[in-house]
Scaffold this motif. Structure first.
Motif, short mmCIF file in Angstrom:
data_model
loop_
_atom_site.label_atom_id
_atom_site.label_comp_id
_atom_site.label_asym_id
_atom_site.label_seq_id
_atom_site.Cartn_x
_atom_site.Cartn_y
_atom_site.Cartn_z
N ASP A 41 92.03 99.47 33.11
CA ASP A 41 92.26 99.87 31.68
C ASP A 41 91.24 100.88 31.28
OD1 ASP A 41 93.38 100.22 29.28
OD2 ASP A 41 93.10 98.12 28.80
N ASP A 42 91.77 102.07 31.04
CA ASP A 42 90.91 103.11 30.32
C ASP A 42 89.93 103.70 31.54
OD1 ASP A 42 92.24 102.57 28.04
OD2 ASP A 42 90.66 102.84 26.87
N CYS A 80 97.41 103.03 25.92
CA CYS A 80 97.73 101.89 26.84
C CYS A 80 99.35 101.56 26.79
CB CYS A 80 97.13 100.70 26.26
SG CYS A 80 95.18 100.61 26.19
N HIS A 234 88.03 99.20 29.56
CA HIS A 234 88.28 99.55 27.89
C HIS A 234 87.07 98.98 27.06
CE1 HIS A 234 90.40 99.08 24.35
NE2 HIS A 234 91.32 99.65 25.01
N ASP A 324 95.71 102.77 33.41
CA ASP A 324 96.76 103.17 32.60
C ASP A 324 96.65 104.68 32.17
OD1 ASP A 324 94.70 102.54 30.97
OD2 ASP A 324 96.07 101.29 29.59
N HIS A 325 95.39 105.18 32.22
CA HIS A 325 95.37 106.71 31.85
C HIS A 325 93.66 106.71 32.06
CE1 HIS A 325 93.68 105.05 28.20
NE2 HIS A 325 94.86 104.37 28.11
N LYS A 338 90.39 108.71 24.93
CA LYS A 338 91.60 109.00 25.24
C LYS A 338 92.57 109.95 24.39
CE LYS A 338 92.54 104.16 24.14
NZ LYS A 338 92.31 102.89 24.61
CA LIG Z 1 94.34 101.76 28.34
#
Ligand SMILES: [Ca+2]
Length: 482
Positions: A41-42, A80, A234, A324-325, A338
């Motif tokens: 995540d992130d 997200c 994250h 996710d990015h 983000k």
């Molecule tokens: Ca995310």
């Protein structure tokens, strides 16, 4: 027992052994590959295997060494819920209609829609998920044979089995982690962090891999689809203290950037969480906290890989690691977090390993996260899921010199519902904003995106071509609207 029942029982007893033999003989050796999907995540591409030597990611490096690394993989939206809904549905955000963290993917896509794990489940896979696969609030939007979401404290308190939630309660018991005071020092920074005195397994992410281990061999007659969703890195950048100790803040890289280059970045393009006035110590501290969270996540990935080794599953399993990015760490004069369309936020890791995947390979072939669904379906030999908008990357996985798509498309909202768009090709990256601002970068000579060529006469032809290509992609993407 009456006569009819006794006869039925006699028949069953006499027929069953023969039937069992026939069934066994008819049951083919499972030929479909297992799937292990690992989602962070992130997470940006600052990993050892992507060339960031200072990051301590031995397990992801090991995964990349036995698989294929995509160097130009892009999320379709750098936040997200939007990104996850897109890659779990195989549809672009403009088509799912999920364009923020507050929209429920299930309500948008309908009760009968099959998200990625559900599609595999419908095709005979035993599915197990743990942690953040769909966006946190909407983790229950996707049905699994088994699903759980670790809470702080490590108690398995909200388990979903057979697609139905049982005994869910939020919050969990207050564990050691909640009580663990921040250990460590450094300057005050705008992103929360905590170095805990916990063992790994006392952190929520420390539970994810451990809870899933039993599902690697739970149903030997069925291929498995196991998904591990790690919340780190994250924010808050929380991890056991030992992971902070791996990273000396004084040695965190803050390489010089071309002075004043950010003046060419239009205001609308700036990441919403930009911080232009941090000291070098603050900037390094944020990177240390981020790297600590990454190393902690990497160690959890290692638990899954060790189980792959132990059960000798590499020849029968497809492993995908992704985020996710991405996430900014102060680039371009102060971009953080983000929701930016620039490289560090739009581009993200994507590593494939296991059955049929070349070892130690890398590709600059373009990939969009929306390609995940059709790629796994293709590699597993399942029928194409209706309405898929991504393309299968199987040709690239078989031959890293091949290419599966001509461009990669990423969007982000600004000012409510106005869309900023980015298009990445083999040679250029082009950003177009609702206020008319434009950015054009040479993706080959300027991958960090320092020189905006959009206003330079010498590049007018390229600008025109990229504008036309983006318009065409936008039209194609939106043609998929229901
Ligand atoms: Ca995310």
């Amino acid at each position: 027992m009456n006569l009819a029942a006794r006869l039925r029982r006699l028949l069953l007893v006499s027929i069953l052994p023969g039937t069992a033999v026939v069934l066994l003989a008819a049951a083919p050796t499972p030929s479909r590959p297992n799937v292990l999907l690992i989602v962070s995540d992130d997470l940006n591409t600052r990993l050892g295997c992507y060339g960031a030597a200072e990051a301590k990611t031995p397990n992801l490096d090991r995964l990349a060494a036995r698989g294929l690394r995509f160097d130009r993989a892009y999320c379709n939206y750098p936040v997200c819920n939007v990104s996850r809904t897109s890659f779990l549905s195989g549809r672009y955000p403009e088509v799912t209609g999920v364009l923020n963290n507050a929209t429920n993917p299930r309500l948008r896509l309908g009760a009968d829609f099959q998200f990625l794990p559900e599609y595999f489940r419908a095709h005979g896979y035993a599915t197990a998920g743990c942690g953040k696969i769909a966006h946190g609030t909407f983790s229950q939007a996707v049905a699994w044979d088994y699903y759980s979401e670790p809470q702080r404290g490590g108690e398995e308190d909200d388990v979903v089995r057979d697609g139905k939630q049982k005994g869910a309660k939020k919050g969990g018991k207050k564990g050691k982690a909640a009580a663990a005071a921040a250990a460590g020092s450094g300057p005050a920074v705008p992103f929360p962090w905590q170095a805990t005195t916990n063992a790994d397994e006392e952190e929520p992410d420390g539970q994810v891999a451990r809870r899933l281990l039993r599902y690697f061999s739970a149903q030997p007659g069925k291929p498995f689809f196991i998904a591990a969703g790690f919340h780190k890195p994250h924010i808050p950048h929380t991890a056991p203290k030992k992971y902070f100790d791996l990273h000396d803040p004084a040695r965190m890289p803050t390489p010089p950037e071309p002075p004043g280059h950010e003046k060419d970045i239009p205001g609308i393009a700036w990441a919403p969480r930009s911080e232009r006035n941090l000291t070098i110590e603050q900037r390094r501290a944020i990177i240390q906290h981020y790297y600590a969270a990454v190393s902690f996540m990497d160690a959890q990935v290692g638990i899954l890989l060790a189980e792959m080794d132990r059960l000798n599953l590499w020849d029968s399993t497809l492993v995908v690691f992704m985020s996710d990015h991405g996430w900014h760490l102060g680039e371009h004069g102060g971009f953080y977090a983000k929701m930016s369309l620039m490289d560090e936020s739009a581009r993200a890791p994507f590593i494939v390993a296991g059955r049929g995947v070349p070892r130690g390979a890398a590709t600059s072939s373009l990939l969009e996260y929306v390609d995940l669904f059709p790629t796994l379906v293709d590699l597993a030999g399942l029928p194409l899921h209706a309405g898929q908008q991504g393309v299968s990357q199987a040709p690239v996985i078989r031959d890293p010199a091949a290419k599966a798509r001509e461009s990669a498309y990423t969007i982000v909202l600004r000012g409510g519902n106005k869309i900023g768009r980015a298009l990445h090709t083999a040679t250029h990256t082009y950003l177009e904003w609702p206020d008319g601002s434009r950015q054009l970068y040479d993706a080959v000579t300027d991958p960090r995106e320092y020189a905006n060529l959009a206003s330079q006469a010498a590049h007018a032809g390229t600008l025109q071509a990229m504008t036309a290509l983006l318009a065409q992609r936008t039209e194609t993407v939106n043609r998929g609207r229901p």
